[in-house]
Design a protein around this motif. Sequence first.
Motif, PDB file in Angstrom:
ATOM      1  N   LEU A 154       0.826  -1.203   0.000  1.00  0.00           N
ATOM      2  CA  LEU A 154       0.000   0.000   0.000  1.00  0.00           C
ATOM      3  C   LEU A 154       0.864   1.258   0.000  1.00  0.00           C
ATOM      4  O   LEU A 154       0.600   2.214  -0.744  1.00  0.00           O
ATOM      5  CB  LEU A 154      -0.926   0.016   1.220  1.00  0.00           C
ATOM      6  N   ALA A 155       1.881   1.256   0.843  1.00  0.00           N
ATOM      7  CA  ALA A 155       2.723   2.447   0.957  1.00  0.00           C
ATOM      8  C   ALA A 155       3.420   2.785  -0.347  1.00  0.00           C
ATOM      9  O   ALA A 155       3.712   3.961  -0.620  1.00  0.00           O
ATOM     10  CB  ALA A 155       3.755   2.242   2.067  1.00  0.00           C
ATOM     11  N   ALA A 156       3.687   1.771  -1.187  1.00  0.00           N
ATOM     12  CA  ALA A 156       4.419   1.983  -2.441  1.00  0.00           C
ATOM     13  C   ALA A 156       3.522   1.991  -3.671  1.00  0.00           C
ATOM     14  O   ALA A 156       4.014   2.113  -4.790  1.00  0.00           O
ATOM     15  CB  ALA A 156       5.491   0.895  -2.598  1.00  0.00           C
ATOM     16  N   ALA A 157       2.206   1.888  -3.474  1.00  0.00           N
ATOM     17  CA  ALA A 157       1.306   1.658  -4.614  1.00  0.00           C
ATOM     18  C   ALA A 157       0.876   2.918  -5.344  1.00  0.00           C
ATOM     19  O   ALA A 157       0.320   2.834  -6.447  1.00  0.00           O
ATOM     20  CB  ALA A 157       0.067   0.892  -4.156  1.00  0.00           C
ATOM     21  N   GLY A 158       1.091   4.086  -4.751  1.00  0.00           N
ATOM     22  CA  GLY A 158       0.701   5.326  -5.422  1.00  0.00           C
ATOM     23  C   GLY A 158      -0.778   5.357  -5.758  1.00  0.00           C
ATOM     24  O   GLY A 158      -1.622   5.075  -4.897  1.00  0.00           O
ATOM     25  N   PRO A 159      -1.154   5.662  -7.010  1.00  0.00           N
ATOM     26  CA  PRO A 159      -2.563   5.775  -7.387  1.00  0.00           C
ATOM     27  C   PRO A 159      -3.365   4.477  -7.219  1.00  0.00           C
ATOM     28  O   PRO A 159      -4.593   4.521  -7.162  1.00  0.00           O
ATOM     29  CB  PRO A 159      -2.500   6.173  -8.866  1.00  0.00           C
ATOM     30  N   GLU A 160      -2.674   3.346  -7.143  1.00  0.00           N
ATOM     31  CA  GLU A 160      -3.363   2.064  -7.024  1.00  0.00           C
ATOM     32  C   GLU A 160      -3.626   1.656  -5.574  1.00  0.00           C
ATOM     33  O   GLU A 160      -4.214   0.598  -5.315  1.00  0.00           O
ATOM     34  CB  GLU A 160      -2.546   0.968  -7.706  1.00  0.00           C
ATOM     35  N   ALA A 161      -3.219   2.482  -4.606  1.00  0.00           N
ATOM     36  CA  ALA A 161      -3.297   2.081  -3.199  1.00  0.00           C
ATOM     37  C   ALA A 161      -4.728   1.814  -2.760  1.00  0.00           C
ATOM     38  O   ALA A 161      -4.995   0.833  -2.060  1.00  0.00           O
ATOM     39  CB  ALA A 161      -2.661   3.148  -2.314  1.00  0.00           C
ATOM     40  N   TYR A 162      -5.660   2.659  -3.166  1.00  0.00           N
ATOM     41  CA  TYR A 162      -7.045   2.465  -2.733  1.00  0.00           C
ATOM     42  C   TYR A 162      -7.617   1.166  -3.311  1.00  0.00           C
ATOM     43  O   TYR A 162      -8.299   0.414  -2.609  1.00  0.00           O
ATOM     44  CB  TYR A 162      -7.929   3.641  -3.120  1.00  0.00           C
ATOM     45  N   ARG A 163      -7.342   0.901  -4.566  1.00  0.00           N
ATOM     46  CA  ARG A 163      -7.859  -0.317  -5.189  1.00  0.00           C
ATOM     47  C   ARG A 163      -7.339  -1.554  -4.470  1.00  0.00           C
ATOM     48  O   ARG A 163      -8.090  -2.498  -4.203  1.00  0.00           O
ATOM     49  CB  ARG A 163      -7.483  -0.366  -6.669  1.00  0.00           C
ATOM     50  N   LEU A 164      -6.042  -1.570  -4.145  1.00  0.00           N
ATOM     51  CA  LEU A 164      -5.465  -2.696  -3.434  1.00  0.00           C
ATOM     52  C   LEU A 164      -6.110  -2.872  -2.071  1.00  0.00           C
ATOM     53  O   LEU A 164      -6.438  -3.983  -1.650  1.00  0.00           O
ATOM     54  CB  LEU A 164      -3.953  -2.494  -3.271  1.00  0.00           C
ATOM     55  N   TRP A 165      -6.274  -1.758  -1.360  1.00  0.00           N
ATOM     56  CA  TRP A 165      -6.891  -1.826  -0.028  1.00  0.00           C
ATOM     57  C   TRP A 165      -8.325  -2.344  -0.121  1.00  0.00           C
ATOM     58  O   TRP A 165      -8.741  -3.196   0.673  1.00  0.00           O
ATOM     59  CB  TRP A 165      -6.877  -0.442   0.625  1.00  0.00           C
ATOM     60  N   ASP A 166      -9.085  -1.853  -1.097  1.00  0.00           N
ATOM     61  CA  ASP A 166     -10.496  -2.232  -1.184  1.00  0.00           C
ATOM     62  C   ASP A 166     -10.642  -3.718  -1.502  1.00  0.00           C
ATOM     63  O   ASP A 166     -11.549  -4.393  -0.986  1.00  0.00           O
ATOM     64  CB  ASP A 166     -11.201  -1.391  -2.238  1.00  0.00           C
ATOM     65  N   ALA A 167      -9.765  -4.258  -2.332  1.00  0.00           N
ATOM     66  CA  ALA A 167      -9.813  -5.688  -2.627  1.00  0.00           C
ATOM     67  C   ALA A 167      -9.504  -6.503  -1.367  1.00  0.00           C
ATOM     68  O   ALA A 167     -10.150  -7.530  -1.098  1.00  0.00           O
ATOM     69  CB  ALA A 167      -8.820  -6.032  -3.731  1.00  0.00           C
ATOM     70  N   ALA A 168      -8.537  -6.032  -0.582  1.00  0.00           N
ATOM     71  CA  ALA A 168      -8.199  -6.721   0.662  1.00  0.00           C
ATOM     72  C   ALA A 168      -9.347  -6.613   1.666  1.00  0.00           C
ATOM     73  O   ALA A 168      -9.629  -7.560   2.409  1.00  0.00           O
ATOM     74  CB  ALA A 168      -6.924  -6.145   1.250  1.00  0.00           C
ATOM     75  N   ARG A 169     -10.003  -5.467   1.691  1.00  0.00           N
ATOM     76  CA  ARG A 169     -11.141  -5.278   2.597  1.00  0.00           C
ATOM     77  C   ARG A 169     -12.246  -6.281   2.284  1.00  0.00           C
ATOM     78  O   ARG A 169     -12.808  -6.914   3.175  1.00  0.00           O
ATOM     79  CB  ARG A 169     -11.693  -3.854   2.472  1.00  0.00           C
ATOM     80  N   ARG A 170     -12.544  -6.424   1.009  1.00  0.00           N
ATOM     81  CA  ARG A 170     -13.604  -7.338   0.611  1.00  0.00           C
ATOM     82  C   ARG A 170     -13.246  -8.776   1.011  1.00  0.00           C
ATOM     83  O   ARG A 170     -14.093  -9.505   1.551  1.00  0.00           O
ATOM     84  CB  ARG A 170     -13.801  -7.253  -0.908  1.00  0.00           C
ATOM     85  N   SER A 171     -12.021  -9.175   0.770  1.00  0.00           N
ATOM     86  CA  SER A 171     -11.592 -10.518   1.129  1.00  0.00           C
ATOM     87  C   SER A 171     -11.697 -10.733   2.637  1.00  0.00           C
ATOM     88  O   SER A 171     -12.142 -11.794   3.104  1.00  0.00           O
ATOM     89  CB  SER A 171     -10.156 -10.740   0.663  1.00  0.00           C
ATOM     90  N   ARG A 172     -11.322  -9.724   3.402  1.00  0.00           N
ATOM     91  CA  ARG A 172     -11.367  -9.837   4.860  1.00  0.00           C
ATOM     92  C   ARG A 172     -12.799  -9.952   5.359  1.00  0.00           C
ATOM     93  O   ARG A 172     -13.096 -10.769   6.228  1.00  0.00           O
ATOM     94  CB  ARG A 172     -10.673  -8.616   5.465  1.00  0.00           C
TER      95      ARG A 172
END
Length: 470
Positions: A286-304
Motif C-alpha cells: 500500500l505504501a508503495a502503490a501510489g494511485p493504485e493504493a485504494y484499489r489494493l486496499w479495497d480488494a483486501a477489505r472485501r476478502s477480509r
Amino acid sequence: MRLMIAGGGGFRVPLVYRALCAGPFAGLVRELVLYDVDPSRLAAIDAVLASFAAQQPPGAATPAVRATTSLAEALTGTDLVFAAIRPGGTAGRTADERVALDLGLLGQETTGAGGISYALRSIPRMLELADQMRRRCPDAWLLNFTNPAGIVTEALVPALGRKVVGICDSASGLVHRAAHAAGVELREGTLDGVGYYGLNHLGWLYRLESGGRDVLPGLLSDASALTGFEEGRLFPQPFLADLRCLPNEYLYYYYETGRALAGIRSSPTTRGESIDRQQAGLYPRLAAAGPEAYRLWDAARRSREEGYLAEARPAGGRRDETDLAGGGYERVALAVMRALSGGGPAELILNTPNTTGDANGGGNGDPAIPGLPADAVVEVPCRVTSDGVVPLPQERPAPAQLALLRQVKDVERLVVRATSRGAGTSGAGRRDAALAAFAGHPLVGSRDLAGKLLAGYESAFPELRELFRD
C-alpha cells in the motif's frame, strides 16, 4: 470540525474517510488527523486516502489529512476522537486465540478468554489516552471502537463521564438485516419499534414493529426468510422460534460453542493468523502503490469481510451482499458525531451507562435494561443530540438472558478492576481479579483453566506481568 483517529494506521480507517467525502456526512470534518505509534502503518493508510482523494470529482468535500506519531500534536485542538487501537497488533490477536485454543477453549478476539486478554492490554492504553484528552482537548468526545468495546467503555466512563460512548456495528447490522428480511422499512436516524438489549457482542433483538405490529415472531417462524441473512442461518429455526428473539451473531459462540470450536480448529489458520499474514504483506504494498493504493486496499477489505465468522459456515461458504450490508461501523460513528455536533437527533444502538436520566447524567432515570446496574455500560438503542447520549428504555430480559448478562457483566467489571491502579489496589489484587474474571466467564468456568490461561497470556504478553506488579 477536527477529527482525530487514535489507531490511524488501522485497516478500517479508509472507511471513515470514504464516508466523509460523499453522501450524508460530506463536509462534516474539515481536518482528519491520523495518530499511530507505527509510522509505517500510518504511511500505508495515508497513501490509501491520498489515492482515494485523487479519484474524487472536482469540488468534492475531501477533508485535509495529517498523519503524526505525536499524541500531543494529534490531540491539541481536536473536537472529537475516534479510538481504534490494538495493543500487540494482529500478532497479539493471534496469541489471544491460540492460548485459549491450546487449552481446548474457544479462541476469539472479543468473546471469552481471548476477549479478556485483549481487554487487559487495551484498557491501560485507553486510560492513558483519556488522561491526555483531559489535558489537551477537555471538551472533546471520545467515540470508542477499541475492543472489547463494552469493557473498554466501562473502564473509560469514570475517567471521561458522559463524554465517551462505545461504537459497534454488529447490533445495528443485525437490525437492518432482520428488517430487510421482514420487509420493514426503517426510517433514517430512528429505531421506532425496535427493541434490543444486551452488552457489546452479547445482545438480542426482541421486537421489530411495522405499523404498530411486532413482525419478529413471524420472521422467527419463517425458515425460508431466516436463510436469507447471516444471523438467521447461524441458529436452528426451531431454536429461534422458542427463544422468541434474534441473537446477535456473537451469541453463536455461546449457543453453539462446540460447533464454533470445531470450525475454528478445522481451519488451517485462525482468523487472527489469516489477518496477520494478509496485513504483513499488504501494508508495504500500500505504501508503495501510489494511485493504485485504494484499489489494493479495497480488494483486501472485501476478502477480509468475506472471511468473517467463517467457522459458522460450511467449507467454501461465502457471505452474500445481504450479510455485508447494515451500515458499517464508520456510518454509525459518523451519525453519532453529526448528532453530537448539532446536525439533528439520531437513534442508534450504542454502548453507554444503563440509566435513562438526562444526557448530562442528571435525574433519577431508571435502568434502560431492568435487572442490570444503572451504572453498568450496556448496548441499547439511544437518542443522540447535541446534549449527549441517552439510552432508551427496554423490556426486562427473559430470565436465562438476564442471568447470562449478569454473569458476563460481573466478568467485565472484574477485568476493569484488574487494570485499576487507583488507591488501595495492589499488583496481587489486580492479578486475583484477572484470575476471577477468567474463571467466572461462562466459556471458561474453571479455576484450574483460568490459572493456565492467565499464565499463558502472561508468557505471551510481558506487559501483563508489569500490570500485576506493585
